[in-house]
Enzyme design. Structure first.
Site, PDB file in Angstrom:
ATOM      1  N   TYR A   1       1.349   1.852  -2.704  1.00 61.78           N
ATOM      2  CA  TYR A   1       0.913   1.102  -1.530  1.00 61.78           C
ATOM      3  C   TYR A   1       0.918   1.986  -0.288  1.00 61.78           C
ATOM      4  O   TYR A   1      -0.064   2.029   0.470  1.00 61.78           O
ATOM      5  CB  TYR A   1       1.829  -0.104  -1.335  1.00 61.78           C
TER       6      TYR A   1
ATOM      7  N   SER B   1      -0.612   0.197   7.832  1.00 63.15           N
ATOM      8  CA  SER B   1       0.767  -0.276   7.736  1.00 63.15           C
ATOM      9  C   SER B   1       1.721   0.745   8.323  1.00 63.15           C
ATOM     10  O   SER B   1       1.416   1.948   8.386  1.00 63.15           O
ATOM     11  CB  SER B   1       1.130  -0.524   6.263  1.00 63.15           C
TER      12      SER B   1
END
Length: 283
Positions: free
Chosen positions: A187, A174
């Site tokens: 995350y 990401s």
């Protein structure tokens, strides 16, 4: 971007694509050219979002697909239909990638159905926004790491005996791996681990002719964000902070997964592609 997506509490993760409004764009945008003809791919989180778009594009390029998902049976059924409409075979395997035994069973089911495994796409993930690090419970922290990075280890370990020379692994990291995110501390940490895992695994497998790469999407319109606790106000402006001033669609990310899986990327390993709307991350 409309904010009409039906809000579901984050306990409903990873969420259902058929409940989103507007619907994410998963459709491949060009005719296939046989770049994955005769290949078999296992894609985690393939019921919706980026995983569905990758499954659709891989099928168009000639691959049979094992769709691994948690519990979104209606979405998975739709993805099966998408693959079959492209003239390819597909199976759906429901379970938790954070469970090592499940991952071993998913690989066994894939080999039993298709007889081989050429491409492993580690895409499944979850997120839980928290503004204060003190609000991240131990259970949430363990769960996020269990799904996002432990699951990649477990699935890769199970797949490894079946991956031969010419095989490819593509992991989903990401933009938060490079920029961080103030509301996604756990995350972002897992995504940093995935980036490092990709580089280390590439070094580990490259001598056996197995390439390992990753894709680091920016803000993409998938069930992950609206179903993961994002506020209506945040959704209203989702993606506007990118240079392109909009969120991306899953079918704008899937071609990166295709490129890294096929022979077009035969001289590329240990690298990360960045479909993120123009944000420079220097990674």
């Amino acid at each position: 971007m409309s904010a009409k997506a039906k809000m579901i509490h984050e306990d409903g993760l990873p969420g259902n694509e058929h409940e989103l409004d507007p619907k994410p764009a998963w459709q491949p945008r060009y005719p296939g050219s046989g770049r994955l003809h005769g290949r078999v791919a296992l894609i985690t989180g393939a019921d919706s979002g980026i995983g569905r778009a990758v499954a659709a594009l891989y099928a168009r390029e000639g691959a049979d697909i094992a769709i691994v998902y948690l519990s979104e049976h209606e979405d998975a059924k739709q993805t099966i239909g998408i693959v079959e409409q492209e003239g390819r075979r597909a199976i759906a395997i429901a379970g938790d990638v954070g469970d090592k035994t499940f991952c071993e069973g998913a690989i066994d089911s894939t080999i039993a159905e298709f007889g081989r495994l050429d491409i492993l796409v580690n895409n499944a993930g979850e997120q839980h926004p928290d503004q204060d690090i003190r609000d991240i419970t131990e259970a949430q922290l363990r769960r996020t790491f269990q799904t996002n990075i432990f699951g990649m280890f477990f699935m890769t370990q199970a797949a490894r005996p079946h991956l031969k020379k010419g095989a490819a692994i593509v992991n989903c990291t990401s933009i938060t791996s490079y920029q961080g995110s103030p509301e996604l501390l756990d995350y972002s940490s897992t995504k940093g681990a995935i980036t490092s895992f990709t580089r280390a695994l590439s070094e580990n497998l490259i001598g056996d002719g197995i390439r390992v790469n990753a894709v680091a999407p920016g803000p993409i319109w998938t069930p992950l964000n609206p179903m993961g606790g994002a506020s209506p106000e945040k959704l209203k402006h989702f993606g506007e902070g990118t240079p392109m001033k909009r969120p991306g669609q899953p079918n704008e990310v899937a071609p990166s997964f295709l490129f890294l899986a096929c022979e077009d990327a035969s001289y590329i390993s240990g690298q990360v592609l960045h479909p993120n709307g123009g944000t420079i991350v220097n990674g």
